[in-house]
Write a protein that holds these residues in place. Structure first.
Motif, PDB file in Angstrom:
ATOM      1  N   UNK A  84       0.866  -1.182   0.000  1.00 42.65           N
ATOM      2  CA  UNK A  84       0.000   0.000   0.000  1.00 42.65           C
ATOM      3  C   UNK A  84       0.899   1.227   0.000  1.00 42.65           C
ATOM      4  N   UNK A  85       0.491   2.273  -0.705  1.00 40.11           N
ATOM      5  CA  UNK A  85       1.223   3.539  -0.695  1.00 40.11           C
ATOM      6  C   UNK A  85       1.407   3.970   0.758  1.00 40.11           C
ATOM      7  N   UNK A  86       2.665   4.185   1.141  1.00 36.51           N
ATOM      8  CA  UNK A  86       2.959   4.573   2.519  1.00 36.51           C
ATOM      9  C   UNK A  86       2.918   6.081   2.721  1.00 36.51           C
ATOM     10  N   UNK A  87       2.655   6.829   1.637  1.00 33.32           N
ATOM     11  CA  UNK A  87       2.518   8.282   1.771  1.00 33.32           C
ATOM     12  C   UNK A  87       1.120   8.635   2.271  1.00 33.32           C
ATOM     13  N   UNK A  88       0.079   8.023   1.652  1.00 35.62           N
ATOM     14  CA  UNK A  88      -1.287   8.324   2.102  1.00 35.62           C
ATOM     15  C   UNK A  88      -2.331   7.247   1.777  1.00 35.62           C
ATOM     16  N   UNK A  89      -1.891   6.093   1.299  1.00 39.62           N
ATOM     17  CA  UNK A  89      -2.848   5.023   0.997  1.00 39.62           C
ATOM     18  C   UNK A  89      -3.566   5.217  -0.323  1.00 39.62           C
ATOM     19  N   UNK A  90      -2.941   5.940  -1.272  1.00 34.15           N
ATOM     20  CA  UNK A  90      -3.617   6.303  -2.526  1.00 34.15           C
ATOM     21  C   UNK A  90      -3.509   5.240  -3.613  1.00 34.15           C
ATOM     22  N   UNK A  91      -2.778   4.162  -3.401  1.00 41.64           N
ATOM     23  CA  UNK A  91      -2.716   3.030  -4.318  1.00 41.64           C
ATOM     24  C   UNK A  91      -2.340   1.785  -3.524  1.00 41.64           C
ATOM     25  N   UNK A  92      -2.534   0.648  -4.148  1.00 38.71           N
ATOM     26  CA  UNK A  92      -2.069  -0.609  -3.549  1.00 38.71           C
ATOM     27  C   UNK A  92      -1.765  -1.592  -4.664  1.00 38.71           C
ATOM     28  N   UNK A  93      -0.970  -2.585  -4.348  1.00 44.50           N
ATOM     29  CA  UNK A  93      -0.678  -3.666  -5.284  1.00 44.50           C
ATOM     30  C   UNK A  93      -1.268  -4.929  -4.678  1.00 44.50           C
ATOM     31  N   UNK A  94      -1.954  -5.710  -5.533  1.00 42.72           N
ATOM     32  CA  UNK A  94      -2.563  -6.949  -5.071  1.00 42.72           C
ATOM     33  C   UNK A  94      -1.947  -8.135  -5.811  1.00 42.72           C
ATOM     34  N   UNK A  95      -1.902  -9.260  -5.128  1.00 41.79           N
ATOM     35  CA  UNK A  95      -1.337 -10.496  -5.656  1.00 41.79           C
ATOM     36  C   UNK A  95      -2.360 -11.182  -6.561  1.00 41.79           C
ATOM     37  N   UNK A  96      -1.929 -11.530  -7.775  1.00 43.61           N
ATOM     38  CA  UNK A  96      -2.823 -12.233  -8.700  1.00 43.61           C
ATOM     39  C   UNK A  96      -2.690 -13.751  -8.595  1.00 43.61           C
ATOM     40  N   UNK A  97      -1.826 -14.232  -7.710  1.00 43.65           N
ATOM     41  CA  UNK A  97      -1.723 -15.672  -7.473  1.00 43.65           C
ATOM     42  C   UNK A  97      -0.912 -16.420  -8.513  1.00 43.65           C
ATOM     43  N   UNK A  98      -0.275 -15.693  -9.432  1.00 34.59           N
ATOM     44  CA  UNK A  98       0.530 -16.345 -10.472  1.00 34.59           C
ATOM     45  C   UNK A  98       1.918 -15.726 -10.558  1.00 34.59           C
ATOM     46  N   UNK A  99       2.347 -15.061  -9.480  1.00 33.35           N
ATOM     47  CA  UNK A  99       3.634 -14.386  -9.488  1.00 33.35           C
ATOM     48  C   UNK A  99       3.544 -12.951  -9.994  1.00 33.35           C
ATOM     49  N   UNK A 100       2.374 -12.529 -10.432  1.00 35.80           N
ATOM     50  CA  UNK A 100       2.161 -11.171 -10.932  1.00 35.80           C
ATOM     51  C   UNK A 100       1.341 -10.376  -9.926  1.00 35.80           C
ATOM     52  N   UNK A 101       1.383  -9.069 -10.093  1.00 39.98           N
ATOM     53  CA  UNK A 101       0.584  -8.171  -9.268  1.00 39.98           C
ATOM     54  C   UNK A 101      -0.259  -7.276 -10.169  1.00 39.98           C
ATOM     55  N   UNK A 102      -1.306  -6.722  -9.593  1.00 40.26           N
ATOM     56  CA  UNK A 102      -2.085  -5.681 -10.266  1.00 40.26           C
ATOM     57  C   UNK A 102      -1.942  -4.412  -9.439  1.00 40.26           C
ATOM     58  N   UNK A 103      -1.704  -3.311 -10.123  1.00 42.64           N
ATOM     59  CA  UNK A 103      -1.626  -1.996  -9.475  1.00 42.64           C
ATOM     60  C   UNK A 103      -3.052  -1.469  -9.379  1.00 42.64           C
ATOM     61  N   UNK A 104      -3.470  -1.105  -8.179  1.00 39.55           N
ATOM     62  CA  UNK A 104      -4.831  -0.622  -7.948  1.00 39.55           C
ATOM     63  C   UNK A 104      -4.772   0.848  -7.545  1.00 39.55           C
ATOM     64  N   UNK A 105      -5.517   1.664  -8.276  1.00 37.75           N
ATOM     65  CA  UNK A 105      -5.699   3.070  -7.904  1.00 37.75           C
ATOM     66  C   UNK A 105      -7.183   3.255  -7.630  1.00 37.75           C
ATOM     67  N   UNK A 106      -7.546   4.393  -7.068  1.00 44.79           N
ATOM     68  CA  UNK A 106      -8.927   4.615  -6.659  1.00 44.79           C
ATOM     69  C   UNK A 106      -9.534   5.734  -7.489  1.00 44.79           C
ATOM     70  N   UNK A 107     -10.692   5.448  -8.034  1.00 46.65           N
ATOM     71  CA  UNK A 107     -11.344   6.341  -8.991  1.00 46.65           C
ATOM     72  C   UNK A 107     -11.410   7.779  -8.467  1.00 46.65           C
ATOM     73  N   UNK A 108     -10.920   8.695  -9.278  1.00 51.75           N
ATOM     74  CA  UNK A 108     -10.963  10.138  -8.992  1.00 51.75           C
ATOM     75  C   UNK A 108     -10.338  10.493  -7.641  1.00 51.75           C
ATOM     76  N   UNK A 109      -9.408   9.670  -7.151  1.00 51.10           N
ATOM     77  CA  UNK A 109      -8.821   9.895  -5.825  1.00 51.10           C
ATOM     78  C   UNK A 109      -9.924  10.088  -4.785  1.00 51.10           C
ATOM     79  N   UNK A 110     -11.043   9.380  -5.005  1.00 47.47           N
ATOM     80  CA  UNK A 110     -12.217   9.558  -4.159  1.00 47.47           C
ATOM     81  C   UNK A 110     -12.100   8.973  -2.764  1.00 47.47           C
ATOM     82  N   UNK A 111     -11.146   8.081  -2.551  1.00 46.82           N
ATOM     83  CA  UNK A 111     -10.942   7.468  -1.236  1.00 46.82           C
ATOM     84  C   UNK A 111      -9.543   6.890  -1.186  1.00 46.82           C
ATOM     85  N   UNK A 112      -9.083   6.576   0.015  1.00 45.44           N
ATOM     86  CA  UNK A 112      -7.774   5.981   0.231  1.00 45.44           C
ATOM     87  C   UNK A 112      -7.936   4.766   1.141  1.00 45.44           C
TER      88      UNK A 112
END
Length: 174
Positions: A84-112
């Motif tokens: 998770x972004x350690x600056x303010x929680x504005x993004x996170x990376x999730x495990x896809x279970x195959x050695x890859x990750x997905x970068x997750x951002x939040x629509x319109x910076x509407x939440x953290x």
């Protein structure tokens, strides 16, 4: 005659009560044999969503693999948080279970998201897509994640990534 009638009625009443209790006891025994189902509690962020029809991270990984840069789909998925972004929680990376990750951002910076949720399960709702992340953006994320200057300097090429813009997130409570 009245006494016989009253005794007969009393006997019917007593036996019918006992039968009713046996049925109730059977019902309880059947209920005790049922497997326990655990209710899952979530904290909700962004748009109100539910976990119905969410794809597993492995199924989502297969969908990502079949996509090319620029492709996108609206979907819902369940995944484990890696970072998770350690600056303010504005993004996170999730495990896809195959050695890859997905970068997750939040629509319109509407939440953290809380910054201490690495290792926890989330349900994401929104748009999944494949894109190419330029070097400067990758370095920015590495900096937000607290990576060392050495690690940041090793980022020298654009990278094909799996991404997700979430409009709603459920965080599984423990």
């Amino acid at each position: 005659m009245k006494r016989i009638f009253l005794l007969l009625m009393l006997a019917v009443f007593v036996f019918s009560c006992k039968n009713e209790n046996k049925q109730t006891e059977k019902h309880i025994d059947v209920a005790q044999d049922m497997p326990d189902t655990e209710a899952v509690s979530y904290s909700s962020f962004g748009k109100e969503i539910n976990d119905t029809d969410a794809l597993s991270s492995k199924k989502m990984a297969a969908k990502f693999e079949s996509m090319t840069i620029g492709d996108s789909i609206n979907t819902k998925m369940i995944a484990k948080v890696d970072e998770v972004c350690q600056a303010k929680g504005c993004w996170m990376k999730v495990d896809l279970g195959n050695g890859e990750q997905a970068m997750v951002k939040f629509k319109d910076y509407g939440f953290f998201m809380p910054m201490d949720i690495a290792g926890k399960d989330v349900v994401l709702n929104g748009k999944a897509f494949v894109n190419e992340v330029p070097v400067d953006e990758q370095r920015h994320y590495a900096e937000d994640a607290g990576k060392s200057a050495e690690e940041i300097a090793k980022i020298t090429e654009p990278k094909k990534t799996f991404s997700f813009v979430a409009d709603g997130v459920l965080l599984k409570e423990e």
